[in-house]
Every structure is written in C-alpha cells, then in structure tokens.
Design a protein around this motif. Structure first.
Motif, mmCIF file in Angstrom:
data_model
loop_
_atom_site.group_PDB
_atom_site.id
_atom_site.type_symbol
_atom_site.label_atom_id
_atom_site.label_comp_id
_atom_site.label_asym_id
_atom_site.label_seq_id
_atom_site.Cartn_x
_atom_site.Cartn_y
_atom_site.Cartn_z
ATOM 1 N N LYS A 38 0.846 -1.291 0.061
ATOM 2 C CA LYS A 38 -0.013 0.026 0.213
ATOM 3 C C LYS A 38 0.918 1.169 -0.177
ATOM 4 C CE LYS A 38 -4.145 -1.643 0.324
ATOM 5 N NZ LYS A 38 -5.301 -1.315 -0.590
ATOM 6 N N ASN A 62 1.306 5.161 0.901
ATOM 7 C CA ASN A 62 0.804 6.142 1.981
ATOM 8 C C ASN A 62 1.076 7.543 1.599
ATOM 9 O OD1 ASN A 62 -0.669 7.037 4.219
ATOM 10 N ND2 ASN A 62 1.096 6.393 5.541
ATOM 11 N N THR A 63 0.565 8.205 0.479
ATOM 12 C CA THR A 63 0.806 9.335 0.230
ATOM 13 C C THR A 63 -0.812 10.316 0.327
ATOM 14 O OG1 THR A 63 0.391 9.570 -2.076
ATOM 15 C CG2 THR A 63 2.349 8.743 -1.054
ATOM 16 N N HIS A 90 -3.328 9.013 -2.574
ATOM 17 C CA HIS A 90 -3.838 7.788 -2.447
ATOM 18 C C HIS A 90 -4.766 7.698 -1.576
ATOM 19 C CE1 HIS A 90 -0.050 7.268 -4.846
ATOM 20 N NE2 HIS A 90 -0.666 6.215 -5.384
ATOM 21 N N ALA A 91 -5.875 7.317 -1.590
ATOM 22 C CA ALA A 91 -6.889 6.742 -0.783
ATOM 23 C C ALA A 91 -6.459 5.861 0.343
ATOM 24 C CB ALA A 91 -8.341 6.596 -1.293
ATOM 25 N N LYS A 92 -7.038 5.774 1.502
ATOM 26 C CA LYS A 92 -6.944 4.854 2.407
ATOM 27 C C LYS A 92 -7.982 3.892 2.634
ATOM 28 C CE LYS A 92 -3.908 7.991 4.807
ATOM 29 N NZ LYS A 92 -4.158 8.855 3.881
ATOM 30 N N GLY A 93 -7.726 2.714 2.573
ATOM 31 C CA GLY A 93 -8.964 1.858 2.752
ATOM 32 C C GLY A 93 -9.757 1.781 1.437
ATOM 33 N N ASN A 94 -11.142 1.816 1.956
ATOM 34 C CA ASN A 94 -12.285 1.733 0.954
ATOM 35 C C ASN A 94 -12.536 3.214 0.671
ATOM 36 O OD1 ASN A 94 -12.300 -1.044 0.852
ATOM 37 N ND2 ASN A 94 -13.665 -1.062 2.614
ATOM 38 N N GLU A 95 -12.100 4.200 1.147
ATOM 39 C CA GLU A 95 -12.219 5.746 0.893
ATOM 40 C C GLU A 95 -12.081 6.122 -0.766
ATOM 41 O OE1 GLU A 95 -10.260 8.297 3.485
ATOM 42 O OE2 GLU A 95 -8.426 8.352 2.333
ATOM 43 N N GLU A 135 -9.614 6.354 -6.246
ATOM 44 C CA GLU A 135 -8.730 5.982 -5.245
ATOM 45 C C GLU A 135 -7.407 6.404 -5.305
ATOM 46 O OE1 GLU A 135 -8.301 1.620 -4.948
ATOM 47 O OE2 GLU A 135 -10.680 1.197 -5.372
ATOM 48 N N SER A 150 -10.572 13.612 1.285
ATOM 49 C CA SER A 150 -11.728 12.417 1.167
ATOM 50 C C SER A 150 -13.114 12.709 1.099
ATOM 51 C CB SER A 150 -11.654 11.909 2.741
ATOM 52 O OG SER A 150 -11.174 10.462 2.758
#
Length: 66
Positions: free
Chosen positions: A3, A5-6, A9-14, A28, A55
C-alpha cells in the motif's frame, strides 16, 4: 502489493477528490497523468496552488440480491 501512503492515494475503501477547482474526478488515486492531461499541470503544481485531495463519501448503488 504494498500500500502506498501519500495524500494522493486513498486509504482503505475511501475515495479522494482532485483539488483542482471544478474538477469532479473522484478515485482511489489522483494520478500524475490525470493532472497533466486534464489540467496541464504537474501534481506538485496542483498541490501548491490548490492543496491536497480531500476524502469524499461515495454512496454505492444498491445491488439486487444483496
């Protein structure tokens, strides 16, 4: 696959929305290619002028039988 992490880039399902004014792109990942093709700018230029993606809540359509 790792994954990334920036803020781009969306996190999880967001999902996130492109910060360019009046851009309705939700994804995403807000890619460098999106920024170049749609706005004629590099991603770092978009960030400097308009900030980072935010988000957003995406309502998924109801699927029959679910």
């Amino acid at each position: 696959m790792a994954k990334i992490n920036t803020p781009w880039h969306a996190k999880g399902n967001e999902r996130i929305r492109c910060p360019f004014p009046d851009c309705t792109h939700i994804a995403e990942v807000i890619t460098k290619i999106h920024c170049r093709l749609e706005h004629g700018m590099e991603r770092h230029e978009v960030e400097k002028l308009y900030g980072l993606p935010k988000s957003v809540f995406v309502k998924h359509p109801f699927k029959a039988g679910s």
